[in-house]
Design a protein around this motif. Structure first.
Motif, PDB file in Angstrom:
ATOM      1  N   GLU A 226       0.823  -1.201   0.000  1.00  0.00           N
ATOM      2  CA  GLU A 226       0.000   0.000   0.000  1.00  0.00           C
ATOM      3  C   GLU A 226       0.859   1.253   0.000  1.00  0.00           C
ATOM      4  O   GLU A 226       0.541   2.245  -0.670  1.00  0.00           O
ATOM      5  N   LEU A 227       1.963   1.229   0.724  1.00  0.00           N
ATOM      6  CA  LEU A 227       2.860   2.387   0.748  1.00  0.00           C
ATOM      7  C   LEU A 227       3.486   2.625  -0.621  1.00  0.00           C
ATOM      8  O   LEU A 227       3.643   3.759  -1.054  1.00  0.00           O
ATOM      9  N   ARG A 228       3.829   1.547  -1.299  1.00  0.00           N
ATOM     10  CA  ARG A 228       4.423   1.703  -2.635  1.00  0.00           C
ATOM     11  C   ARG A 228       3.401   2.272  -3.615  1.00  0.00           C
ATOM     12  O   ARG A 228       3.717   3.140  -4.433  1.00  0.00           O
ATOM     13  N   ASN A 229       2.173   1.770  -3.528  1.00  0.00           N
ATOM     14  CA  ASN A 229       1.123   2.315  -4.393  1.00  0.00           C
ATOM     15  C   ASN A 229       0.839   3.771  -4.055  1.00  0.00           C
ATOM     16  O   ASN A 229       0.592   4.601  -4.942  1.00  0.00           O
ATOM     17  N   LEU A 230       0.861   4.079  -2.755  1.00  0.00           N
ATOM     18  CA  LEU A 230       0.625   5.456  -2.321  1.00  0.00           C
ATOM     19  C   LEU A 230       1.704   6.385  -2.861  1.00  0.00           C
ATOM     20  O   LEU A 230       1.402   7.477  -3.368  1.00  0.00           O
ATOM     21  N   LYS A 231       2.955   5.959  -2.777  1.00  0.00           N
ATOM     22  CA  LYS A 231       4.049   6.788  -3.275  1.00  0.00           C
ATOM     23  C   LYS A 231       3.906   7.028  -4.776  1.00  0.00           C
ATOM     24  O   LYS A 231       4.065   8.149  -5.265  1.00  0.00           O
ATOM     25  N   LYS A 232       3.581   5.969  -5.504  1.00  0.00           N
ATOM     26  CA  LYS A 232       3.439   6.118  -6.955  1.00  0.00           C
ATOM     27  C   LYS A 232       2.251   7.001  -7.309  1.00  0.00           C
ATOM     28  O   LYS A 232       2.314   7.789  -8.251  1.00  0.00           O
ATOM     29  N   SER A 233       1.179   6.860  -6.547  1.00  0.00           N
ATOM     30  CA  SER A 233      -0.007   7.678  -6.830  1.00  0.00           C
ATOM     31  C   SER A 233       0.296   9.154  -6.631  1.00  0.00           C
ATOM     32  O   SER A 233      -0.169  10.007  -7.396  1.00  0.00           O
ATOM     33  N   ILE A 234       1.089   9.474  -5.606  1.00  0.00           N
ATOM     34  CA  ILE A 234       1.444  10.870  -5.334  1.00  0.00           C
ATOM     35  C   ILE A 234       2.474  11.372  -6.339  1.00  0.00           C
ATOM     36  O   ILE A 234       2.356  12.475  -6.881  1.00  0.00           O
ATOM     37  N   LYS A 235       3.457  10.536  -6.632  1.00  0.00           N
ATOM     38  CA  LYS A 235       4.562  10.951  -7.491  1.00  0.00           C
ATOM     39  C   LYS A 235       4.142  11.056  -8.954  1.00  0.00           C
ATOM     40  O   LYS A 235       4.579  11.955  -9.681  1.00  0.00           O
ATOM     41  N   GLU A 236       3.286  10.140  -9.390  1.00  0.00           N
ATOM     42  CA  GLU A 236       2.944  10.061 -10.806  1.00  0.00           C
ATOM     43  C   GLU A 236       1.548  10.572 -11.107  1.00  0.00           C
ATOM     44  O   GLU A 236       1.093  10.518 -12.250  1.00  0.00           O
TER      45      GLU A 236
END
Length: 369
Positions: A226-236
């Motif tokens: 979930e943290l990885r998806n969260l980071k990608k959602s914010i970054k991309e």
């Protein structure tokens, strides 16, 4: 009284082999040895319950306490817990004597030497995040004074002294780049955001970190996936409705949302028939099919097989990572996952190149070998 049969190998396990010690071993009352203030700064309050019970069973301390002589005082370098446990056990009437073996290390000349010796003698202890961070901060400050240290060797030097990998060390260094709110959450004992999980947010700006933390606080707990998806959602710039699922592209003006294929690296494993889920990338076949197809390009089959194995192992480690509470163990596993990511990226690049060359297309057309 002279000391015999001392386990000196254990005492000097982390000593600098370039230095020679002049040993003067004898017994002394434990309360005549003084606690080193630097030890408390690095390690905080000492937990001696298990050690005290062991010392009581053994009838006293067996391995000598290492000290330095400063201003006619004997200051402890290694053995703070042994000293404290002995005094407590004696005061409780569980030891008949408070005498402990000790020796003087006369090679430690400066405060920096003291700090490095204290850390060096504690490599075998279990460390929480704060303790490990204190060690790394102090060693980084001391060793950075040595101008001759090249960057790569400098990092390796510190990692070797602490007993961790260079990848783990870099994560601790990057901790200083987190916003104050993230650091406060990591250091809060009641927070579910551990240091190993927070490491997944590296690379986000301070504003992006604060945005991520707002979402994290809304959940009782949050997994690494979930943290990885969260980071990608914010970054991309993706919209995330369920962090446990893969994200969809953010809708652009005048355009409809286009479903994004499942991220192969983060795809869930299935429990059906207790068989691990294989990689869902359409370019990749199962290992069995790749091997059984006699007309398959040998090189392509090898790449696909490696990629399938790597992704399966990475998915297993991702799942296991969410069950680990110890930060040091979590960081070691993260370092392994990072390396698998690099191998997967290399295999995917080789696979794309292989397909683009036209040796074989996605319809299994036989090509030249």
């Amino acid at each position: 009284m002279a000391i015999k049969n001392i386990n000196m190998a254990k005492v000097f396990s982390s000593a600098n082999t370039k230095q020679s010690l002049r040993l003067v071993c004898d017994y002394i009352d434990a309360d005549e040895l003084e606690v080193n203030p630097e030890n408390e700064i690095i390690y905080g309050k000492l937990n001696i319950d298990d050690l005290k019970a062991e010392i009581i069973r053994s009838g006293g301390v067996k391995n000598p306490i290492e000290v330095i002589k400063k201003d006619e005082k004997l200051i402890i370098i290694s053995g703070h817990r042994r000293q404290l446990a002995t005094l407590q056990a004696f005061n409780e009437g569980k030891l008949s004597s408070k005498k402990v073996p000790y020796f003087i290390n006369d090679t430690i000349k400066s405060l920096d030497d003291e700090k490095m010796a204290i850390i060096g003698r504690n490599t075998q202890r279990e460390k929480d995040f704060k303790t490990r961070f204190n060690e790394i901060t102090i060693l980084t400050e001391i060793l950075s004074k040595e101008v001759q240290n090249e960057k790569g060797r400098f990092r390796k030097n510190i990692a070797d002294r602490i007993g961790i990998s260079e990848a783990e060390l870099q994560r601790y260094w990057d901790y200083n780049k987190f916003c104050p709110e993230i650091r406060e959450a990591v250091e809060d004992e009641n927070s579910t955001l551990t240091f190993s999980k927070a490491a997944e947010l590296r690379g986000l700006s301070e504003e992006e970190q604060q945005k991520a933390l707002e979402i994290i606080k809304q959940k009782d707990d949050i997994s690494t996936r979930e943290l990885r998806n969260l980071k990608k959602s914010i970054k991309e710039g993706y919209n995330v409705e369920d962090l446990n699922e893969d994200y969809s592209p953010k809708q652009e003006d005048g355009k409809k949302d286009t479903p994004k294929p499942k991220n192969d690296k983060l795809s869930k494993s299935t429990n059906q028939d207790n068989i691990p889920n294989t990689v869902t990338n359409p370019k990749i076949k199962t290992i069995e099919n790749s091997i059984e197809n006699d007309n398959e390009d040998i090189e392509l089959s090898a790449i696909e097989t490696c990629l399938s194995v790597l992704n399966t192992k990475k998915n297993e480690l991702d799942t296991l990572l969410n069950t680990i509470k110890d930060d040091d163990k979590g960081l070691k596993m993260l370092a392994t996952i990072d390396y698998l990511d690099k191998l997967i990226a290399k295999c995917e690049k080789d696979l794309d190149i292989k397909l683009e060359r036209g040796n074989i297309n996605e319809n299994n057309r036989e090509g030249d070998i």
